[in-house]
Design a protein around this motif. Structure first.
Motif, PDB file in Angstrom:
ATOM      1  N   TYR A   1       0.824  -1.207   0.000  1.00 37.31           N
ATOM      2  CA  TYR A   1       0.000   0.000   0.000  1.00 37.31           C
ATOM      3  C   TYR A   1       0.860   1.260   0.000  1.00 37.31           C
ATOM      4  O   TYR A   1       0.515   2.254  -0.644  1.00 37.31           O
ATOM      5  N   THR A   2       1.987   1.220   0.696  1.00 34.03           N
ATOM      6  CA  THR A   2       2.894   2.362   0.670  1.00 34.03           C
ATOM      7  C   THR A   2       3.353   2.643  -0.753  1.00 34.03           C
ATOM      8  O   THR A   2       3.421   3.801  -1.190  1.00 34.03           O
ATOM      9  N   SER A   3       3.679   1.597  -1.502  1.00 32.79           N
ATOM     10  CA  SER A   3       4.100   1.781  -2.893  1.00 32.79           C
ATOM     11  C   SER A   3       3.032   2.503  -3.695  1.00 32.79           C
ATOM     12  O   SER A   3       3.325   3.461  -4.443  1.00 32.79           O
ATOM     13  N   GLU A   4       1.773   2.074  -3.562  1.00 31.26           N
ATOM     14  CA  GLU A   4       0.695   2.696  -4.329  1.00 31.26           C
ATOM     15  C   GLU A   4       0.492   4.153  -3.931  1.00 31.26           C
ATOM     16  O   GLU A   4       0.271   5.028  -4.778  1.00 31.26           O
ATOM     17  N   LEU A   5       0.560   4.429  -2.645  1.00 30.20           N
ATOM     18  CA  LEU A   5       0.387   5.799  -2.163  1.00 30.20           C
ATOM     19  C   LEU A   5       1.502   6.710  -2.665  1.00 30.20           C
ATOM     20  O   LEU A   5       1.267   7.863  -3.029  1.00 30.20           O
ATOM     21  N   CYS A   6       2.727   6.192  -2.697  1.00 31.55           N
ATOM     22  CA  CYS A   6       3.860   6.995  -3.149  1.00 31.55           C
ATOM     23  C   CYS A   6       3.851   7.181  -4.667  1.00 31.55           C
ATOM     24  O   CYS A   6       4.229   8.245  -5.171  1.00 31.55           O
ATOM     25  N   LEU A   7       3.427   6.169  -5.406  1.00 36.00           N
ATOM     26  CA  LEU A   7       3.283   6.316  -6.847  1.00 36.00           C
ATOM     27  C   LEU A   7       2.292   7.429  -7.172  1.00 36.00           C
ATOM     28  O   LEU A   7       2.537   8.274  -8.044  1.00 36.00           O
ATOM     29  N   ALA A   8       1.164   7.424  -6.458  1.00 36.71           N
ATOM     30  CA  ALA A   8       0.151   8.457  -6.684  1.00 36.71           C
ATOM     31  C   ALA A   8       0.672   9.830  -6.287  1.00 36.71           C
ATOM     32  O   ALA A   8       0.485  10.822  -7.007  1.00 36.71           O
ATOM     33  N   ALA A   9       1.342   9.901  -5.129  1.00 34.50           N
ATOM     34  CA  ALA A   9       1.856  11.190  -4.662  1.00 34.50           C
ATOM     35  C   ALA A   9       2.889  11.743  -5.631  1.00 34.50           C
ATOM     36  O   ALA A   9       2.919  12.950  -5.923  1.00 34.50           O
ATOM     37  N   SER A  10       3.760  10.882  -6.145  1.00 30.15           N
ATOM     38  CA  SER A  10       4.800  11.334  -7.067  1.00 30.15           C
ATOM     39  C   SER A  10       4.199  11.819  -8.385  1.00 30.15           C
ATOM     40  O   SER A  10       4.703  12.766  -8.996  1.00 30.15           O
ATOM     41  N   ALA A  11       3.092  11.170  -8.805  1.00 30.59           N
ATOM     42  CA  ALA A  11       2.443  11.542 -10.067  1.00 30.59           C
ATOM     43  C   ALA A  11       1.453  12.684  -9.896  1.00 30.59           C
ATOM     44  O   ALA A  11       0.934  13.218 -10.887  1.00 30.59           O
TER      45      ALA A  11
END
Length: 494
Positions: free
Chosen positions: A372-382
């Motif tokens: 879930y951290t990966s998904e949250l960070c992908l979204a935040a970065s994009a």
């Protein structure tokens, strides 16, 4: 991950392995995955589906191709569940660039499916001295999702820019197809870095790791280099010894810590995330550790902080190794803090040992929350919203992870008790030199002792009307009980 690392060597006796199998049965530890979950894993291993930022899926060919980056992994020699791969380089403008690929578990696990439900039930990989009980089926965890060498793999690829002093100056995260070039182990990495035969991408591990360690010191953070307890054959019998971590272990851990801190910063800036948090240890806990330090002969001047003391310890020395084991008590109270819409306060976001906001981000094959951290960070970065399935799962994640951690702690305690009892069962009645490292507040005639030799920690009980145990002092103890699978080691004052 376990606080007391314990490993059974090939020389360990077969009855011990049988007892560990029996223990897994007693603790109701699953020995297989449900058929529906296994079927989903097998299917996903053949054809992963790459999530898009909007939460839909696309085929693998939409991934950016980053297979030209010559990544490498650093893990124990027998590990196949490879979560992370890195490539380190110097920037033309000065400083460093860290490429850090994390296994993209979300490309293999369908939200709401049977495999997803089983992962939420397990929450973490469980570690036994002889084997592990994985979070994901082998087809994924040691196969299609693992960053094994010479295999194209979907990954969450971090690009972390550092200045010449090791400070983070830029972060980006994207999905990409990656290909690891080499599977390295700690001892081999340490050897070629020490003899200066390592090529620059690997040699930079020491440079970057050392700079990050210096920044850790400046923050007042704490890194516990807790040694591994290993069961070894010695003079025809079995005993416990400590194996001190290598400097390369610490340098490698700094890359993971760097990523976890960058993940926390991204999520805090976006307003949605899940942090790993730890409150400051109470003064009473530190005071008790001072008594233990005195008993172990660990010099702890009053003007020296706990963090500074830890950095000066040598985990290769038995007394320092014993003290580091006791220091893990200060890590109790760690938890997860979810926020969605507004970030927590600075105090609520802090991890006391890291001395900064921090998130679990780099071990999704072995820990549920990291996916879930990966998904949250992908979204935040994009600059996009996280997928709806992530929003939906967030509120329950702290409780699920807490349940998984409790189970892991139960396994750890039971394994330590069983292994120590198995190794000491033929020595009942013998007298040992020991240190009183803890006593019960309500009954100071009972407590915990740490033997000088072998590396055993056990309960001690005086007579009900006996004197209080001398916390922080060296005493002689007699082994009263050691029955593997039934009673852990127990001592009485000699």
């Amino acid at each position: 991950m376990p606080r007391r690392h314990m490993h059974v060597t090939d020389a360990a006796e077969a009855p011990l392995r049988a007892a560990l199998r029996e223990l897994r049965g007693k603790l109701d530890i699953p020995d297989h995955f449900p058929p529906t979950a296994q079927a989903e894993a097998d299917s996903a291993a053949r054809a992963p589906r790459i999530p898009m930022a909007c939460g839909n899926v696309a085929t693998e060919h939409t991934l950016a191709d980053a297979t030209d980056i010559p990544l490498f992994t650093i893990d124990p020699p027998d590990s196949l569940d490879l979560d992370q791969a890195m490539f380190l380089s110097r920037r033309a403008s000065g400083g460093f660039r860290v490429h850090y690929a994390i296994a993209d578990v979300a490309s293999f696990v369908t939200p709401g499916g049977a495999l997803d439900a089983e992962a939420h039930q397990r929450a973490v990989t469980l570690y036994f001295p002889d084997e592990r009980v994985p979070l994901h089926p082998q087809a994924l965890g040691e196969g299609a999702a693992s960053l094994l060498p010479d295999q194209d793999r979907p990954a969450v690829l971090w690009e972390l820019d550092l200045d010449a002093d090791g400070a983070l100056t830029g972060t980006s995260v994207r999905r990409a197809l990656v290909r690891s070039r080499a599977k390295l182990d700690y001892a081999g990495v340490q050897r070629i870095i020490d003899d200066r035969t390592a090529e620059e991408p690997l040699a930079l591990l020491r440079d970057i790791g050392t700079l990050r360690e210096e920044r850790e010191v400046a923050r007042g953070a704490i890194s516990l280099n807790v040694p591994e307890q290993e069961i070894v054959e010695k003079d025809g019998c079995y005993t416990l010894e400590y194996r001190a971590p290598l400097p390369a272990d610490g340098w490698n851990a700094q890359i993971s810590l760097l990523t976890g801190m960058a993940a926390a910063d991204l999520m805090l800036a976006s307003g949605t995330g899940i942090l790993r948090t730890l409150p400051t240890a109470p003064d009473g806990s530190v005071a008790r550790l001072r008594l233990t330090a005195r008993a172990l002969g660990v010099d702890w001047p009053h003007h020296t902080s706990y963090a500074a003391l830890i950095r000066g310890l040598d985990p290769g020395r038995a007394t320092h190794a014993a003290f580091l084991q006791e220091c893990t008590a200060l890590l109790r109270g760690a938890g997860y803090t979810v926020f969605d819409g507004a970030p927590p306060s600075a105090a609520e976001a802090q991890h006391a040992a890291v001395a900064a906001p921090y998130a679990h981000a780099t071990a999704p094959l072995r820990r549920l929350v990291d996916r879930y951290t990966s998904e949250l960070c992908l979204a935040a970065s994009a600059g996009t919203d996280p997928p709806e399935w992530v929003h939906t799962a967030l509120p329950a994640l702290p409780q699920e992870m807490e349940a998984g951690t409790r189970r892991a702690n139960q396994v750890e305690r039971a394994c330590v008790d069983l292994v120590e009892a198995a190794l000491m069962r033929d020595r009942v009645g013998e007298i040992f030199e020991a240190l009183v490292v803890d006593i019960q507040e309500k009954n100071p005639a009972q407590g915990i002792v740490h033997l000088y030799e072998p590396a055993v920690i056990g309960r001690i009980e005086s007579a009900p009307d006996g004197p209080a145990l001398p916390l922080g002092h060296r005493i002689q103890v007699r082994l009263a009980e050691a029955d593997p699978g039934h009673d852990p080691v127990r001592f009485t004052p000699a």
